[in-house]
Motif scaffolding. Sequence first.
Motif, PDB file in Angstrom:
ATOM      1  N   GLY A  98      44.628  -1.218  21.066  1.00 18.27           N
ATOM      2  CA  GLY A  98      45.347  -0.142  21.736  1.00 18.27           C
ATOM      3  C   GLY A  98      44.904   1.235  21.295  1.00 18.27           C
ATOM      4  O   GLY A  98      45.441   2.234  21.763  1.00 18.27           O
ATOM      5  N   THR A  99      43.952   1.299  20.366  1.00 17.63           N
ATOM      6  CA  THR A  99      43.370   2.573  19.969  1.00 17.63           C
ATOM      7  C   THR A  99      41.889   2.575  20.321  1.00 17.63           C
ATOM      8  O   THR A  99      41.274   1.520  20.510  1.00 17.63           O
ATOM      9  CB  THR A  99      43.533   2.822  18.458  1.00 17.63           C
ATOM     10  N   VAL A 100      41.304   3.758  20.413  1.00 16.58           N
ATOM     11  CA  VAL A 100      39.893   3.884  20.780  1.00 16.58           C
ATOM     12  C   VAL A 100      39.038   3.206  19.715  1.00 16.58           C
ATOM     13  O   VAL A 100      39.135   3.518  18.524  1.00 16.58           O
ATOM     14  CB  VAL A 100      39.494   5.365  20.921  1.00 16.58           C
ATOM     15  N   SER A 101      38.214   2.278  20.132  1.00 16.70           N
ATOM     16  CA  SER A 101      37.371   1.537  19.202  1.00 16.70           C
ATOM     17  C   SER A 101      36.046   2.261  18.978  1.00 16.70           C
ATOM     18  O   SER A 101      35.445   2.784  19.919  1.00 16.70           O
ATOM     19  CB  SER A 101      37.096   0.126  19.738  1.00 16.70           C
ATOM     20  N   PHE A 123      28.513   6.257  22.501  1.00 17.77           N
ATOM     21  CA  PHE A 123      29.754   7.027  22.405  1.00 17.77           C
ATOM     22  C   PHE A 123      30.961   6.130  22.628  1.00 17.77           C
ATOM     23  O   PHE A 123      30.934   5.215  23.455  1.00 17.77           O
ATOM     24  CB  PHE A 123      29.781   8.142  23.453  1.00 17.77           C
ATOM     25  N   ALA A 124      32.039   6.414  21.884  1.00 15.96           N
ATOM     26  CA  ALA A 124      33.315   5.743  22.105  1.00 15.96           C
ATOM     27  C   ALA A 124      33.971   6.305  23.368  1.00 15.96           C
ATOM     28  O   ALA A 124      33.465   7.241  23.995  1.00 15.96           O
ATOM     29  CB  ALA A 124      34.221   5.942  20.889  1.00 15.96           C
ATOM     30  N   VAL A 198      46.311   8.180  17.960  1.00 18.57           N
ATOM     31  CA  VAL A 198      46.719   9.452  17.354  1.00 18.57           C
ATOM     32  C   VAL A 198      45.585  10.473  17.388  1.00 18.57           C
ATOM     33  O   VAL A 198      45.793  11.649  17.682  1.00 18.57           O
ATOM     34  CB  VAL A 198      47.197   9.224  15.903  1.00 18.57           C
ATOM     35  N   ARG A 199      44.371  10.038  17.073  1.00 18.65           N
ATOM     36  CA  ARG A 199      43.242  10.982  17.029  1.00 18.65           C
ATOM     37  C   ARG A 199      42.927  11.538  18.414  1.00 18.65           C
ATOM     38  O   ARG A 199      42.628  12.723  18.561  1.00 18.65           O
ATOM     39  CB  ARG A 199      42.012  10.303  16.442  1.00 18.65           C
ATOM     40  N   LEU A 200      43.010  10.694  19.420  1.00 18.60           N
ATOM     41  CA  LEU A 200      42.760  11.147  20.781  1.00 18.60           C
ATOM     42  C   LEU A 200      43.828  12.144  21.213  1.00 18.60           C
ATOM     43  O   LEU A 200      43.520  13.186  21.806  1.00 18.60           O
ATOM     44  CB  LEU A 200      42.727   9.948  21.729  1.00 18.60           C
TER      45      LEU A 200
END
Length: 292
Positions: A98-101, A123-124, A198-200
């Motif tokens: 559920g978070t950007v890999s 790139f992610a 969170v980072r996104l």
Amino acid sequence: MASTQPEFATLLRAWRDRLSPADAGFTVTDGRRAPGLRREELAQLAGLSVDYVLRLEQGRARNPSAQVVGALARTLQLARPERDQLYRSAGLLPPRDGTVSTHVPPGIQRLAARLGDVPIGVFAADWTLVWWNSTWSALHGDPTVLPAVERNLVRALFGDGAAHAAMLPVRSERGQDAFAASIVADLKDAASRYPADVRLDRLVRELRETSDAFAELWATRTTAAQHTTDQKTIRHPEVGDILLDCDVLVVPGADLRMVTYTAAAGSSDADKLGLLHITGLRTAHSLRTHQR
């Protein structure tokens, strides 16, 4: 989670010895004694110092960050279960679903390493650069000189930090406005698919507050085309203007984008790209020699 540092050091050494230099993009010579990657090669690819890698392998460097562990896992071309084991051995929770890999599958890394004469950046979903080859560095500049958080195309376009300062002048055939809009469209799509990242969320909030251009594109209801294929003229400090076809290849099942640059065979731009490839190899060789 308690740190099990001896296990981390053991895994790091074992998986470095296991990885073929050819699979990592290095030329294997007859005089090579090490069966796997040299310590300085691992450090170079992961964007770390050789001394820090040595201290990690000896168990003297405590509590490596998630950023460091992620970079090592990508460089060592670990499968997802091995990646999670490396995180846990460092006392960290593995990245959640559920978070950007930022995980680059080993097969994709091997494929990209075998195309060394082509500038390739992986790139992610949030347009963070997570893997690149030496020809990419020769074309765009060495990403390792940037803080990891700045290795992001959206920050390069709309931010006011190191990424923006390091970006070379680029002219897009589609027009710079259309290119910028397509990158924001990609980011909006990523935000809709990873609402818990969170980072996104932090990236979007920061740029909406600091960049009027980004805020305007983010607020528009018009759906821009996502960034796929373009033709770009890059103003390079050593070879001058170079016209390249930029293709964005989606990696199925990994939510990654592989960006490649090529030039028409026999053109002056192909000659310039060939020169940059040689420059990248020389730089990488010089770095390895200096670090021994």
